[in-house]
Design an enzyme around this catalytic site. Structure first.
Site, PDB file in Angstrom:
ATOM      1  N   SER A  37      42.127  41.252  42.016  1.00 30.46           N
ATOM      2  CA  SER A  37      43.152  40.839  41.067  1.00 30.46           C
ATOM      3  C   SER A  37      43.477  41.893  40.024  1.00 30.46           C
ATOM      4  CB  SER A  37      42.729  39.550  40.359  1.00 30.46           C
ATOM      5  OG  SER A  37      41.505  39.739  39.663  1.00 30.46           O
ATOM      6  N   GLU A 206      49.151  35.424  21.978  1.00 22.68           N
ATOM      7  CA  GLU A 206      49.120  34.307  21.046  1.00 22.68           C
ATOM      8  C   GLU A 206      49.924  33.130  21.611  1.00 22.68           C
ATOM      9  OE1 GLU A 206      47.361  34.193  18.351  1.00 22.68           O
ATOM     10  OE2 GLU A 206      46.706  36.300  18.382  1.00 22.68           O
ATOM     11  N   HIS A 222      41.930  40.911  33.129  1.00 26.17           N
ATOM     12  CA  HIS A 222      43.244  41.281  33.672  1.00 26.17           C
ATOM     13  C   HIS A 222      44.129  41.889  32.591  1.00 26.17           C
ATOM     14  CE1 HIS A 222      41.623  38.001  36.238  1.00 26.17           C
ATOM     15  NE2 HIS A 222      41.939  38.889  37.164  1.00 26.17           N
TER      16      HIS A 222
END
Length: 274
Positions: A37, A206, A222
């Site tokens: 990933s 956020e 990631h």
């Protein structure tokens, strides 16, 4: 090891036949990516999440093609067992390049479908990628797993991949395979940036900052676009065997996140049968 013999037979079956026409010999060299990933290509619904394989074309000339087969959740073992290496070996040609980067999910040793031991089964599976690429007269390059964002409460960075990078480095030396030590390179980058600035590289958002992550996200593994671009820069800058390296792009410090594109679906997860 039976799976090794099987892979070599498949690679040999797909090797190029001598006497190809001029047009076929002039095909674009291709860089294939086998990974997890952290390297995968993500879709519009994942934006701004991106993998370093998705960002590789930013640092390569247009006469080089990138085929990113990196699959979320894959280990060196599960990628092979799912037939993903076979897919690559059906397409790879003499003069092409195969970047091989695993480790994150190999570390999940309690998962029999993915876990490997660094000094035995991890190396055994990596040999399948190296032998398969070489049987097709392509160039394999080992890439140690990119480091996670890991800091102590005092702001001190620390490594998280155990012995997997060392096992890959040892295998590269034993087999004479080019190596990109992305674990070390990314650790040095995260260390220099520090715990706060690295949030702009990893997938920290956020609440309300992205429609795709309305509640926000704190992901230390990631990347968002900027991080994927900078990790791809590390890969290409160090991988001297990678064809078509764009030195001008590698020296640019003003590459915007908008150079990346997100397809409608994750390509590696949209393949029939996967």
């Amino acid at each position: 090891m039976e799976i090794r013999r099987r892979t070599l037979l498949r690679a040999g079956a797909f090797a190029a036949v001598p006497g190809l026409g001029h047009h076929q010999r002039r095909r674009k060299p291709t860089v294939f990516v086998a990974g997890d990933s952290t390297a995968a290509t993500y879709a519009t619904a994942d934006h701004p999440r991106a993998g370093w394989g998705q960002a590789l074309p930013v640092f390569l000339h247009d006469d080089v093609r990138v085929v990113n087969e990196a699959l979320s959740g894959a280990s060196s073992k599960s990628f092979y067992d799912l037939g993903r290496l076979d897919r690559i070996l059906t397409a790879i040609k003499p003069g092409d390049t195969l970047l091989v980067s695993f480790g994150h999910n190999d570390e999940k040793i309690t998962d029999p479908a993915r876990g490997t031991d660094p000094w035995t089964t991890f190396q055994d599976h990596l040999r399948l990628y190296l032998d398969g690429a070489r049987a097709a007269r392509a160039t394999p390059i080992l890439v140690t797993p990119v480091e996670r964002r890991r800091f102590t409460s005092a702001g001190t960075p620390y490594l998280s991949h155990g012995e997997y990078p060392a096992a890959m480095i040892a295998l590269a030396a034993e087999t004479g395979t080019p190596l990109i030590d992305l674990t070390r390179l990314s650790f040095e980058l995260w260390s220099a940036l520090g715990p706060e600035t690295t949030k702009d590289y990893l997938l920290w958002l956020e609440a309300g900052e992205s429609v795709n992550y309305p509640d926000g996200v704190q992901d230390n593994t990631h990347f968002q676009a900027h991080g994927a671009i900078e990790v791809a820069r590390l890969v290409v800058a160090t991988g001297r065997e990678i064809p078509g390296r764009n030195r001008r792009a590698l020296h640019r410090t003003d590459i915007p996140d908008t150079v990346l594109t997100w397809p409608p679906t994750r390509p590696a997860e949209s393949i029939e049968g996967v």
